[in-house]
Design a protein around this motif. Structure first.
Motif, short mmCIF file in Angstrom:
data_model
loop_
_atom_site.label_atom_id
_atom_site.label_comp_id
_atom_site.label_asym_id
_atom_site.label_seq_id
_atom_site.Cartn_x
_atom_site.Cartn_y
_atom_site.Cartn_z
N ARG A 1 4.26 5.82 -5.31
CA ARG A 1 4.42 5.89 -6.89
C ARG A 1 3.65 7.07 -7.20
O ARG A 1 3.74 7.84 -8.16
CB ARG A 1 4.01 4.66 -7.44
N ALA A 2 2.30 7.04 -6.56
CA ALA A 2 1.42 8.29 -7.21
C ALA A 2 1.98 9.52 -6.84
O ALA A 2 1.86 10.38 -7.56
CB ALA A 2 0.02 8.09 -6.33
N SER B 1 -4.80 9.79 -3.65
CA SER B 1 -5.99 9.84 -2.98
C SER B 1 -6.69 8.40 -2.73
O SER B 1 -7.08 7.98 -1.76
CB SER B 1 -7.09 10.95 -3.45
N SER B 2 -6.75 7.82 -3.87
CA SER B 2 -7.37 6.33 -3.85
C SER B 2 -6.51 5.29 -3.09
O SER B 2 -7.15 4.66 -2.27
CB SER B 2 -7.68 5.91 -5.40
N ALA B 3 -5.23 5.43 -3.35
CA ALA B 3 -4.30 4.53 -2.72
C ALA B 3 -4.38 4.76 -1.10
O ALA B 3 -4.30 3.81 -0.18
CB ALA B 3 -3.07 4.53 -3.30
N ALA C 1 -8.95 2.25 4.67
CA ALA C 1 -10.00 1.42 4.80
C ALA C 1 -9.72 0.13 5.24
O ALA C 1 -10.39 -0.59 6.10
CB ALA C 1 -10.93 1.38 3.65
N ALA C 2 -8.56 -0.44 4.91
CA ALA C 2 -8.19 -1.81 5.41
C ALA C 2 -7.91 -1.90 6.75
O ALA C 2 -8.46 -2.95 7.44
CB ALA C 2 -6.88 -2.20 4.74
N ASP D 1 0.91 -1.03 0.06
CA ASP D 1 0.04 0.10 0.05
C ASP D 1 0.70 1.28 0.03
O ASP D 1 0.51 2.41 -0.70
CB ASP D 1 -0.76 0.17 1.18
N HIS D 2 1.91 1.21 0.96
CA HIS D 2 2.81 2.50 0.96
C HIS D 2 3.42 2.53 -0.47
O HIS D 2 3.72 3.75 -0.82
CB HIS D 2 3.97 2.23 2.00
#
Length: 235
Positions: free
Chosen positions: A194-195, A205-207, A213-214, A188-189
């Motif tokens: 990368r974004a 934002s999505s990542a 949320a996880a 996730d990080h």
């Protein structure tokens, strides 16, 4: 309202009205008690409470002063409440974090510098190694702090830090039983990094939203009910 609460409100009213400005020294105890119509014991209790809130600052041998009243400093007094929260309260804090952190990460994608990206990259590389849970949590905290700080808003940085404290993160990491959990958090990080590196605010934002949320899902359902590939291990 208790006598102490009334005393607190009277001092706060003096600050709000401008009778006591940021950095001003409080009158001596006897004079202030007379001015506010309080007993000296009630005044002392109020001063102690306002000091704990960082509204007042005692200086050894020089009296008590109104603090600078910077919002990010005043908010730090909430950290203890966040630190000890568990169960439903901890879940509510994560809900608030989910509202704040994804747009903050999107803003960071526009503002992050090359030096900051290199710092984040170094953290990711270190967190991928054979390190203890405590070390992983410290790196996780630093990763998210650097992203929040890239926005350039200390109030936002402080709020995000309060919403997921060191104790909370350590509790989450230790509570998860599946071996791939830390690897999933690291992935996730990597996606977030990368974004940021490509300046993709939407992906950032999505990542970030998926990542928080996880953790929120784990708190809601418990670590033993999660599939190994969906468990977060940090925040």
């Amino acid at each position: 309202m208790s006598v102490t609460d009334q005393a607190i409100e009277k001092i706060k009213d003096m600050i709000v009205s401008g009778a006591l400005l940021p950095g001003a020294r409080l009158p001596n105890e006897a004079d202030l008690a007379d001015l506010l119509g309080l007993s000296r014991s009630s005044l002392r209790e109020a001063v102690r409470a306002l000091t704990a809130m960082r509204i007042l600052v005692p200086k050894q041998g020089d009296g008590t002063y109104v603090s600078g009243l910077e919002p990010h400093l005043l908010l730090e007094s909430l950290a203890f409440a966040a630190d000890v929260s568990q169960g439903h309260t901890a879940h509510q804090l994560l809900q608030v974090r989910r509202l704040l952190e994804p747009p903050a990460t999107a803003l960071a994608a526009h503002n992050v510098t090359t030096d900051r990206l290199l710092e984040l990259r170094a953290i990711l590389d270190r967190s991928a190694g054979e390190i203890s849970i405590e070390e992983f949590v410290e790196l996780d905290i630093e990763f998210h702090r650097l992203i929040a700080d890239a926005v350039g808003n200390p109030v936002l940085s402080t709020l995000l830090g309060i919403l997921s404290t060191h104790t909370q993160r350590l509790r989450i990491v230790r509570g998860i039983s599946h071996a791939p959990a830390r690897e999933q958090a690291h992935r996730d990080h990597e996606t977030i990094w990368r974004a940021l590196a490509t300046g993709d605010a939407g992906l950032a934002s999505s990542a970030s939203a998926v990542h928080v949320a996880a953790v929120e899902d784990w708190l809601a359902n418990g670590s033993t009910t999660q599939a190994p590939d969906s468990d977060p291990s940090a925040s």
